[in-house]
Design a protein around this motif. Structure first.
Motif, short mmCIF file in Angstrom:
data_model
loop_
_atom_site.label_atom_id
_atom_site.label_comp_id
_atom_site.label_asym_id
_atom_site.label_seq_id
_atom_site.Cartn_x
_atom_site.Cartn_y
_atom_site.Cartn_z
N PRO A 160 0.79 -1.27 0.16
CA PRO A 160 -0.02 0.01 0.00
C PRO A 160 0.73 1.39 -0.01
O PRO A 160 0.44 2.23 -0.63
CB PRO A 160 -0.87 -0.22 1.23
N ALA A 161 1.99 1.24 0.57
CA ALA A 161 2.83 2.49 0.76
C ALA A 161 3.45 2.83 -0.77
O ALA A 161 3.38 3.94 -1.32
CB ALA A 161 4.05 2.08 1.70
N LEU A 162 3.96 1.55 -1.39
CA LEU A 162 4.45 1.94 -2.67
C LEU A 162 3.01 2.21 -3.82
O LEU A 162 3.35 3.14 -4.69
CB LEU A 162 4.94 0.76 -3.39
N ILE A 163 1.93 1.78 -3.54
CA ILE A 163 0.91 2.28 -4.54
C ILE A 163 0.69 3.67 -4.17
O ILE A 163 0.48 4.56 -5.10
CB ILE A 163 -0.40 1.45 -4.27
N ALA A 164 0.60 4.19 -3.03
CA ALA A 164 0.05 5.50 -2.59
C ALA A 164 1.20 6.51 -2.95
O ALA A 164 0.99 7.54 -3.72
CB ALA A 164 -0.21 5.65 -1.23
N LYS A 165 2.60 6.11 -2.78
CA LYS A 165 3.80 7.08 -3.13
C LYS A 165 3.79 7.31 -4.60
O LYS A 165 4.10 8.20 -5.12
CB LYS A 165 4.74 6.24 -2.73
N THR A 166 3.89 5.93 -5.38
CA THR A 166 3.68 5.99 -6.93
C THR A 166 2.38 6.83 -7.54
O THR A 166 2.96 7.44 -8.51
CB THR A 166 3.75 4.42 -7.45
N HIS A 167 1.07 6.43 -6.86
CA HIS A 167 0.21 7.16 -7.48
C HIS A 167 0.46 8.81 -7.46
O HIS A 167 0.34 9.58 -8.44
CB HIS A 167 -1.01 6.81 -6.72
N ARG A 168 0.98 9.43 -6.19
CA ARG A 168 1.23 10.69 -5.98
C ARG A 168 2.32 11.15 -6.94
O ARG A 168 2.25 12.21 -7.37
CB ARG A 168 1.48 10.97 -4.54
N ALA A 169 3.41 10.34 -6.97
CA ALA A 169 4.67 10.75 -7.82
C ALA A 169 4.12 10.93 -9.21
O ALA A 169 4.34 12.00 -9.76
CB ALA A 169 5.88 9.58 -7.87
N LYS A 170 3.24 10.09 -9.76
CA LYS A 170 2.86 10.15 -11.17
C LYS A 170 1.90 11.73 -11.25
O LYS A 170 2.31 12.16 -12.26
CB LYS A 170 1.99 9.14 -11.57
N VAL A 187 4.94 -2.47 -9.17
CA VAL A 187 3.84 -1.18 -8.66
C VAL A 187 3.78 -0.03 -9.73
O VAL A 187 2.86 0.47 -10.24
CB VAL A 187 4.00 -0.81 -7.65
N ALA A 188 4.96 0.33 -10.07
CA ALA A 188 5.21 1.35 -11.13
C ALA A 188 4.49 1.03 -12.61
O ALA A 188 3.54 1.84 -13.16
CB ALA A 188 6.56 1.76 -11.56
N GLY A 189 4.61 -0.06 -13.02
CA GLY A 189 3.83 -0.43 -14.29
C GLY A 189 2.28 -0.55 -14.17
O GLY A 189 1.60 -0.13 -15.03
N VAL A 190 1.76 -1.06 -12.65
CA VAL A 190 0.44 -0.74 -12.50
C VAL A 190 -0.02 0.59 -12.61
O VAL A 190 -1.06 0.75 -13.16
CB VAL A 190 0.15 -1.70 -11.32
N VAL A 191 0.49 1.49 -11.95
CA VAL A 191 0.09 2.82 -11.73
C VAL A 191 0.37 3.50 -12.93
O VAL A 191 -0.37 4.60 -13.36
CB VAL A 191 0.94 3.37 -10.47
N GLY A 192 1.35 2.94 -13.82
CA GLY A 192 1.70 3.78 -14.89
C GLY A 192 2.57 4.91 -14.72
O GLY A 192 2.60 6.01 -15.33
N PHE A 193 3.56 4.89 -13.80
CA PHE A 193 4.57 5.72 -13.62
C PHE A 193 6.02 5.45 -14.27
O PHE A 193 6.30 4.28 -14.23
CB PHE A 193 4.95 5.51 -12.03
N GLN A 194 6.47 6.55 -15.15
CA GLN A 194 7.63 6.03 -15.74
C GLN A 194 9.16 6.61 -15.13
O GLN A 194 9.96 6.38 -15.63
CB GLN A 194 7.66 7.08 -17.17
N GLY A 195 8.90 7.05 -13.86
CA GLY A 195 10.31 7.61 -13.40
C GLY A 195 10.90 6.63 -12.54
O GLY A 195 10.85 5.26 -12.90
N GLY A 196 11.88 7.04 -11.80
CA GLY A 196 12.74 5.99 -11.39
C GLY A 196 12.60 5.75 -9.71
O GLY A 196 11.45 6.28 -9.49
N PHE A 197 13.74 5.48 -9.10
CA PHE A 197 13.31 5.12 -7.69
C PHE A 197 14.63 5.45 -6.69
O PHE A 197 15.98 5.29 -7.36
CB PHE A 197 13.22 3.37 -7.36
N ASP A 198 14.26 6.08 -5.66
CA ASP A 198 15.34 6.55 -4.84
C ASP A 198 15.24 5.52 -3.42
O ASP A 198 14.32 5.61 -3.03
CB ASP A 198 15.15 7.71 -4.12
N PHE A 199 16.38 4.82 -3.40
CA PHE A 199 16.36 3.75 -2.16
C PHE A 199 16.87 4.55 -0.90
O PHE A 199 17.97 4.93 -0.97
CB PHE A 199 17.18 2.44 -2.69
N ASN A 200 16.16 4.55 -0.02
CA ASN A 200 16.40 5.30 1.33
C ASN A 200 16.90 4.28 2.20
O ASN A 200 16.09 3.69 3.02
CB ASN A 200 15.24 5.99 1.72
N THR A 201 18.40 4.29 2.39
CA THR A 201 19.13 3.30 3.27
C THR A 201 18.76 3.67 4.58
O THR A 201 19.47 2.72 5.59
CB THR A 201 20.43 2.69 2.63
#
Ligand code: GFB
Length: 320
Positions: A194-204, A263-277
């Motif tokens: 759910p976190a990735l869905i919400a964040k990816t939806h917002r990013a798009k 998740v990006a594929g499902v949401v249709g987000f074309q950008g990248g990912f920042d890994f927060n270690t």
């Protein structure tokens, strides 16, 4: 003498039975309510603001009034890796109280069948993969979810103890990481899907260049769609009567990084990912051996791609 419970080792006929789904408003409980609607039984539930499951006297009074014949314990204080790692007392106390109150009252009232829901995090952090039921209590737990795991192990052991000492037909089962309609999408407390869905939806929507992903992206997880879980729980309620807990999983795992791409594929987000270690990875791998459940006759049917589509559709319709 306690009233008569269900018969140990026998299938359980749900026909006409009053089945209490404890936690019916949560993601799991709502899916169980949907699934029970297809059975010839009488599901019962009580809203959280009418009954606090952490209060023993209230639980006993409500159960004595309603007299459920079977119970599925889907109620729990739950959350993702951050909530688990920072709200230790709540995760331990709430979940212990819910388990002890319901299981103890169920015995006193002669409840015929009870199914308690555990979690894959009950297994040791370094357990051999895939994790069979025998791995329980064979080593130290993953620290980010130790408190929740201890409460869940205690709940499962309660069922076993009441079975052995009192002859109650109480069983337990532990699913892997769950997701689906009705999930918690709050970024501070949610699980990864759910976190990735919400964040990816917002990013798009914002046209952002990247989505933040916690940790390294390397941990492996196995995800189970919640309606498949509900189906497995009803299956076990009807067919399983044993002391040993049962794993519920799909047998398929994916890295967190690959999940973010899915998740990006499902949401249709074309950008990248920042890994927060700065954020924790948690357990490196958590794959369940679901062979025992398969041999009993159950397998899931919803693949990750289909489940993500359904979850994203629910999110857009209800929350986005
Ligand atoms: O789903 P999650 O919170 O639970 O995290 P756990 C799974 C993985 O996804 C971890 C990563 O490696 C996280 O660091 N992740 C990446 C994210 N981005 C995010 C994000 O935005 N939010 C979240 N939450 N994670 C839980 C336990 O562990 O598993 C519970 O804490 C429970 O006790 C549950 O058992 C099934 O799989 O790490």
């Amino acid at each position: 003498m306690a009233p008569e419970q269900g018969k140990l080792g026998q299938p359980y006929d749900l026909t006409g039975k009053r089945v209490w789904v404890a936690g019916h408003r949560g993601m799991v409980g709502s899916a169980v309510m949907r699934r029970l609607a297809t059975e010839d039984c009488e599901p019962v539930s009580v809203p959280r603001d009418s009954l606090d499951l952490r209060r023993q006297a209230e639980v006993e009074a409500w159960m004595a009034d309603v007299r459920p014949q079977a119970i599925i314990v889907a109620a729990a204080t739950v959350g993702g890796i951050q909530a688990n790692a920072t709200r230790q007392a709540e995760f331990l106390y709430d979940n212990l109280a819910i388990a002890t109150n319901i299981v103890h009252a169920a015995r006193g009232l002669g409840v015929e069948k009870l199914l308690f829901l555990g979690s894959a995090c009950i297994y040791p952090r370094e357990a051999a993969q895939p994790m069979a039921e025998e791995a329980l209590l064979s080593g130290p737990l993953e620290p980010t979810n130790e408190w929740y795991a201890v409460a869940k192990i205690a709940g499962m052991k309660l069922c076993e103890a009441y079975r052995v000492q009192y002859g109650c037909d109480f069983i337990s089962a532990q699913p892997n990481n769950l997701y689906g309609p009705g999930d918690n999408f709050d970024l501070e407390t949610s699980h990864v899907i759910p976190a990735l869905i919400a964040k990816t939806h917002r990013a798009k929507a914002d046209g952002a260049a990247a989505v933040e992903v916690w940790g390294t992206g390397k941990p492996l997880r196995e995800f189970l769609f919640v309606d498949d879980l509900a189906d497995a729980l009803v299956f076990l309620l009807k067919t399983y009567s044993g002391a040993g807990p049962i794993n519920i999983g799909t047998g398929e795992e994916i890295t967190v990084g690959a999940l973010a791409e899915a998740v990006a594929g499902v949401v249709g987000f074309q950008g990248g990912f920042d890994f927060n270690t700065e954020k924790p990875d948690g357990a490196p791998r958590k794959l369940l051996d679901a062979g025992r459940l398969k041999r009993l006759g159950w397998t899931g049917k919803t693949g990750l791609a289909e489940g993500l589509e359904a979850t994203y559709a629910w999110y857009k319709a209800n929350l986005a």
